[in-house]
Write an enzyme that holds these catalytic residues in place. Sequence first.
Site, short mmCIF file in Angstrom:
data_model
loop_
_atom_site.label_atom_id
_atom_site.label_comp_id
_atom_site.label_asym_id
_atom_site.label_seq_id
_atom_site.Cartn_x
_atom_site.Cartn_y
_atom_site.Cartn_z
N GLY A 1 39.40 28.28 43.96
CA GLY A 1 39.20 27.42 42.81
C GLY A 1 40.04 26.15 42.89
O GLY A 1 40.12 25.48 43.92
N TYR A 2 40.70 25.81 41.78
CA TYR A 2 41.49 24.59 41.68
C TYR A 2 42.93 24.77 42.16
O TYR A 2 43.77 23.89 41.96
CB TYR A 2 41.52 24.11 40.22
CG TYR A 2 40.19 23.68 39.66
CD1 TYR A 2 39.88 22.33 39.48
CD2 TYR A 2 39.23 24.62 39.25
CE1 TYR A 2 38.66 21.94 38.93
CE2 TYR A 2 38.02 24.24 38.70
CZ TYR A 2 37.74 22.89 38.54
OH TYR A 2 36.53 22.50 38.01
N ASP A 3 43.23 25.90 42.79
CA ASP A 3 44.60 26.20 43.20
C ASP A 3 45.27 25.08 44.01
O ASP A 3 46.46 24.82 43.83
CB ASP A 3 44.66 27.50 44.00
CG ASP A 3 44.51 28.74 43.13
OD1 ASP A 3 44.46 28.59 41.89
OD2 ASP A 3 44.44 29.85 43.68
N ASP B 1 37.36 35.79 32.32
CA ASP B 1 36.83 34.44 32.16
C ASP B 1 38.02 33.52 32.13
O ASP B 1 38.93 33.68 31.30
CB ASP B 1 35.98 34.29 30.89
CG ASP B 1 35.07 33.07 31.01
OD1 ASP B 1 34.24 33.05 31.94
OD2 ASP B 1 35.20 32.14 30.20
N SER B 2 38.04 32.62 33.06
CA SER B 2 39.22 31.78 33.20
C SER B 2 38.80 30.35 33.46
O SER B 2 37.66 30.07 33.85
CB SER B 2 40.11 32.29 34.33
OG SER B 2 39.38 32.38 35.54
N HIS C 1 31.28 37.75 41.15
CA HIS C 1 30.70 37.57 42.49
C HIS C 1 31.64 36.75 43.36
O HIS C 1 31.29 36.34 44.46
CB HIS C 1 29.34 36.87 42.39
CG HIS C 1 28.24 37.75 41.89
ND1 HIS C 1 28.16 38.18 40.58
CD2 HIS C 1 27.17 38.30 42.52
CE1 HIS C 1 27.09 38.94 40.42
NE2 HIS C 1 26.47 39.03 41.58
N LYS D 1 52.13 33.93 44.11
CA LYS D 1 51.20 33.46 43.09
C LYS D 1 50.96 34.55 42.04
O LYS D 1 50.85 34.27 40.84
CB LYS D 1 49.87 33.04 43.72
CG LYS D 1 48.85 32.59 42.68
CD LYS D 1 47.47 32.41 43.28
CE LYS D 1 46.45 32.20 42.17
NZ LYS D 1 45.07 32.11 42.65
#
Length: 204
Positions: free
Chosen positions: A161-163, A74-75, A14, A183
Amino acid sequence: MGRPLAGRLVLATHNNGKLAEFRALMAPHGVDVVSVGQLGLPVPEETGTTFVENARIKALAALEATGLPSLADDSGLCIEALGGAPGVYTADWAGPDRDWDVAMKKAQDELLAVGATRPEQRRATFVSVLTLVWPDGHSETFEGRADGTLVWPTRGTHGHGYDPMFQPDGSNLTFAEMPEAQKNTLSHRARSFEKLAAACLTRA
């Protein structure tokens, strides 16, 4: 040797950022990607304790709902100084609203709590596990990793995300400071996808 994949693929996410990333990766191979979010399908409960288990749960749920080949990623971020946390709970650190600023601040606070202030104390690995399942039950799994250092304050506005706090080894930029194309040559997801592409995709 993997099984060839073509046509339409359901991506079990999602997350619009993840969808955009996979569409860019799949485009050269002539595979049309649609997400479970676009189809209005629910998120299955991720009860696994490993990336592999959770990727399989999501891929099978998408397959059962659509009857189409389905791919799940899943990461997560595994921080050495925190014993591998948040790991499979990476998204949970963002809270119910998936606020990644909250998640990154939590990571920073946890690092400070253990005295991890120097770059060598702030080592982390992004892990991506891709599971691809076909309607006949055949499945294949691929794993990619990207090692780097967590920076603070965060830098950059690209990615998700945490990028903004992850600076991969060999670069002076965080993932969020890089153009998407750059990237996509370095990320954990790009590396797991490279393995999937070599096994299951042909260039269109």
